[in-house]
Design a protein around this motif. Sequence first.
Motif, PDB file in Angstrom:
ATOM      1  N   ALA A  95       3.037  47.130 -33.246  1.00 56.31           N
ATOM      2  CA  ALA A  95       3.037  46.895 -34.689  1.00 56.31           C
ATOM      3  C   ALA A  95       4.455  46.947 -35.252  1.00 56.31           C
ATOM      4  N   GLU A  96       5.288  47.798 -34.677  1.00 59.66           N
ATOM      5  CA  GLU A  96       6.667  47.905 -35.141  1.00 59.66           C
ATOM      6  C   GLU A  96       7.523  46.766 -34.603  1.00 59.66           C
ATOM      7  N   ILE A  97       7.319  46.419 -33.328  1.00 60.32           N
ATOM      8  CA  ILE A  97       8.164  45.410 -32.683  1.00 60.32           C
ATOM      9  C   ILE A  97       7.929  44.023 -33.254  1.00 60.32           C
ATOM     10  N   ALA A  98       6.693  43.679 -33.528  1.00 59.50           N
ATOM     11  CA  ALA A  98       6.331  42.312 -33.923  1.00 59.50           C
ATOM     12  C   ALA A  98       6.579  42.072 -35.407  1.00 59.50           C
ATOM     13  N   GLN A  99       7.817  42.190 -35.830  1.00 59.73           N
ATOM     14  CA  GLN A  99       8.165  41.878 -37.213  1.00 59.73           C
ATOM     15  C   GLN A  99       8.067  40.367 -37.443  1.00 59.73           C
ATOM     16  N   PRO A 100       7.533  39.948 -38.575  1.00 62.42           N
ATOM     17  CA  PRO A 100       7.385  38.501 -38.831  1.00 62.42           C
ATOM     18  C   PRO A 100       8.745  37.792 -38.808  1.00 62.42           C
ATOM     19  N   LEU A 101       8.802  36.679 -38.095  1.00 58.21           N
ATOM     20  CA  LEU A 101      10.014  35.874 -37.993  1.00 58.21           C
ATOM     21  C   LEU A 101       9.774  34.493 -38.608  1.00 58.21           C
ATOM     22  N   ASP A 102      10.868  33.851 -38.996  1.00 59.88           N
ATOM     23  CA  ASP A 102      10.779  32.524 -39.596  1.00 59.88           C
ATOM     24  C   ASP A 102      10.964  31.411 -38.570  1.00 59.88           C
ATOM     25  N   PHE A 103      11.595  31.727 -37.447  1.00 63.64           N
ATOM     26  CA  PHE A 103      11.820  30.710 -36.422  1.00 63.64           C
ATOM     27  C   PHE A 103      12.125  31.385 -35.095  1.00 63.64           C
ATOM     28  N   ILE A 104      12.043  30.593 -34.029  1.00 63.60           N
ATOM     29  CA  ILE A 104      12.408  31.033 -32.680  1.00 63.60           C
ATOM     30  C   ILE A 104      13.641  30.248 -32.251  1.00 63.60           C
ATOM     31  N   GLY A 105      14.667  30.949 -31.783  1.00 61.72           N
ATOM     32  CA  GLY A 105      15.814  30.291 -31.180  1.00 61.72           C
ATOM     33  C   GLY A 105      15.634  30.217 -29.677  1.00 61.72           C
ATOM     34  N   LEU A 106      15.833  29.030 -29.112  1.00 62.12           N
ATOM     35  CA  LEU A 106      15.694  28.836 -27.671  1.00 62.12           C
ATOM     36  C   LEU A 106      17.021  28.354 -27.086  1.00 62.12           C
ATOM     37  N   ASN A 107      17.513  29.074 -26.084  1.00 57.05           N
ATOM     38  CA  ASN A 107      18.699  28.670 -25.326  1.00 57.05           C
ATOM     39  C   ASN A 107      18.203  28.028 -24.036  1.00 57.05           C
ATOM     40  N   ILE A 108      18.323  26.713 -23.933  1.00 60.72           N
ATOM     41  CA  ILE A 108      17.703  25.955 -22.840  1.00 60.72           C
ATOM     42  C   ILE A 108      18.766  25.241 -22.020  1.00 60.72           C
ATOM     43  N   TYR A 109      18.750  25.487 -20.709  1.00 63.73           N
ATOM     44  CA  TYR A 109      19.702  24.847 -19.813  1.00 63.73           C
ATOM     45  C   TYR A 109      19.036  24.174 -18.618  1.00 63.73           C
ATOM     46  N   THR A 110      18.074  24.863 -17.985  1.00 62.97           N
ATOM     47  CA  THR A 110      17.536  24.357 -16.729  1.00 62.97           C
ATOM     48  C   THR A 110      16.065  24.740 -16.607  1.00 62.97           C
ATOM     49  N   SER A 111      15.444  24.296 -15.524  1.00 60.80           N
ATOM     50  CA  SER A 111      14.010  24.517 -15.341  1.00 60.80           C
ATOM     51  C   SER A 111      13.743  25.664 -14.374  1.00 60.80           C
ATOM     52  N   TYR A 112      12.504  26.095 -14.327  1.00 61.43           N
ATOM     53  CA  TYR A 112      12.077  27.157 -13.425  1.00 61.43           C
ATOM     54  C   TYR A 112      11.577  26.624 -12.081  1.00 61.43           C
ATOM     55  N   ASN A 113      11.621  25.319 -11.871  1.00 59.96           N
ATOM     56  CA  ASN A 113      10.988  24.749 -10.685  1.00 59.96           C
ATOM     57  C   ASN A 113      11.661  25.131  -9.376  1.00 59.96           C
ATOM     58  N   TYR A 114      12.925  25.499  -9.437  1.00 54.94           N
ATOM     59  CA  TYR A 114      13.703  25.535  -8.210  1.00 54.94           C
ATOM     60  C   TYR A 114      13.986  26.948  -7.715  1.00 54.94           C
ATOM     61  N   ALA A 115      14.468  27.032  -6.494  1.00 57.01           N
ATOM     62  CA  ALA A 115      14.635  28.312  -5.812  1.00 57.01           C
ATOM     63  C   ALA A 115      15.569  29.254  -6.563  1.00 57.01           C
ATOM     64  N   ASP A 116      16.482  28.692  -7.353  1.00 59.38           N
ATOM     65  CA  ASP A 116      17.390  29.523  -8.145  1.00 59.38           C
ATOM     66  C   ASP A 116      16.619  30.496  -9.035  1.00 59.38           C
ATOM     67  N   TRP A 117      15.390  30.141  -9.397  1.00 56.10           N
ATOM     68  CA  TRP A 117      14.575  30.930 -10.327  1.00 56.10           C
ATOM     69  C   TRP A 117      13.364  31.549  -9.642  1.00 56.10           C
ATOM     70  N   GLY A 118      13.451  31.743  -8.351  1.00 62.16           N
ATOM     71  CA  GLY A 118      12.394  32.444  -7.640  1.00 62.16           C
ATOM     72  C   GLY A 118      11.309  31.554  -7.081  1.00 62.16           C
ATOM     73  N   SER A 119      11.408  30.251  -7.305  1.00 59.57           N
ATOM     74  CA  SER A 119      10.425  29.322  -6.758  1.00 59.57           C
ATOM     75  C   SER A 119      10.728  29.078  -5.278  1.00 59.57           C
ATOM     76  N   ASN A 120       9.725  28.635  -4.541  1.00 56.05           N
ATOM     77  CA  ASN A 120       9.969  28.241  -3.149  1.00 56.05           C
ATOM     78  C   ASN A 120      10.285  26.754  -3.043  1.00 56.05           C
ATOM     79  N   GLN A 121      10.433  26.096  -4.179  1.00 51.80           N
ATOM     80  CA  GLN A 121      10.745  24.673  -4.212  1.00 51.80           C
ATOM     81  C   GLN A 121      12.260  24.490  -4.255  1.00 51.80           C
ATOM     82  N   ARG A 122      12.807  23.821  -3.264  1.00 46.50           N
ATOM     83  CA  ARG A 122      14.254  23.620  -3.226  1.00 46.50           C
ATOM     84  C   ARG A 122      14.599  22.222  -3.727  1.00 46.50           C
TER      85      ARG A 122
END
Length: 438
Positions: free
Chosen positions: A278-305
């Motif tokens: 209840a304390e953590i979930a303060q109402p926000l007006d927007f979400i900021g997203l920092n986007i660079y790459t995908s999760y598909n590949y081994a760099d992010w723990g996937s077994n897909q190279r």
Amino acid sequence: MRDSSFSKAFLWGAAAASAQIEGGWKDGGRTPSIWDMATKKQVKHGETCHTACDHFHRWKEDVALMKEMGLKSYRFSISWSRVIPEEGKVNPEGLKFYSDLVDELIANGIEPLVTIFHWDLPMWVYKKGGWLSESIVPLFREYTKVVVEALSDRVKWWMTINEPGCFIMNGYMQGAHAPFKHDYLALSKLTRNCMLAHAASVKAIRQYAKQPVKVGIAFSTGAWIPENETPAEIEKARRLSMEEGSGLIGNRWWMDPMLAGKPVRAYGIYASHEKDMAEIAQPLDFIGLNIYTSYNYADWGSNQRPAPGTPRNALGWVIDERCMYWNVRFVYERYKLPIMITENGLAAHDMVSLDGKVHDPKRADFIKRYLGQLKRAANEGIPLLGYQHWSVMDNFEWAEGYDPRFGLVYVDFTTGKRIIKDSAWDYKHIIETNGAEL
């Protein structure tokens, strides 16, 4: 000009962070942050952020460059050490620097977007326990109050924290970033303190703001790209993006408590607690997203190279622009809040050519690729508020030092000379046409 699916109020801009560009680490009453104290062994080539781009002394020149590039907004962060150099002491000279910067931006038609914390924790706060101590919550609230009281008569857009997942994981668990700790069992404690500090900051912004404001937070985030666009593959990608593997720790671990008030468990070891929601979930007006790459590949723990020769940036991150669309889509479908892209950009090894210019066609192409995918999201009616390219200028890239260059402006780190890169002129055209030609 063709019609654009981006709104007329869309905030086309670029971003930077105090520790990465300001320099002046002992100037104007500032005291050191944890990044100022990094050792030669912890940063590539033994480099420091003590001077960086010298933005602290060259801010007027830098704002003039932003105007020349046609930016409509600029996302920057405040140096906590510059504003509150020691506990209980507010530094008027530090506040004046940011107040003057805000005035200069507005005078040049550039909307200021303020991030309160972007990783440069003051040493005096670190010595009190930093993010491992609950004492950081009231300290962060007081810091927020000071900044908001000084700037909110002119600043409408606020972000509490940049990429909590990055500075907690890299700084306190993996030891890759300041303060270079290895405490894997502290994730629950670290995230709880971080989330409660964020909540206290949100409440302080709303309490002390001198005009109606927009409040958000910037997440480091990613998405799994579906193999094809059948319902089954999209659902699989959604699950992997938000529920499992990297999606659990990268997205849901942070977003569910802060945005939806839902506790999360990870690996049977870490947990966020329902009593805090209840304390953590303060109402926000927007979400900021920092986007660079995908999760598909081994760099992010996937077994897909990745296939041999897959495009990567200078830091080795796979370049696949489809992650922009799917990341935005999956986050919006889950949390139903307007979205701003608060970071997106290309690390490269740019250099000055014999003609004295900086030709960076790969960055220009990268921008068009990723913005094309963002436009797809806009075409589908997802409410998008803006795009902040990372970064406005080459800067101190944390433990990587000065080798990777992300900027629209080239910086000679010996002389301080700035050169607007070719990609900035392409981006200016996109801004002027509001993305109609993407």
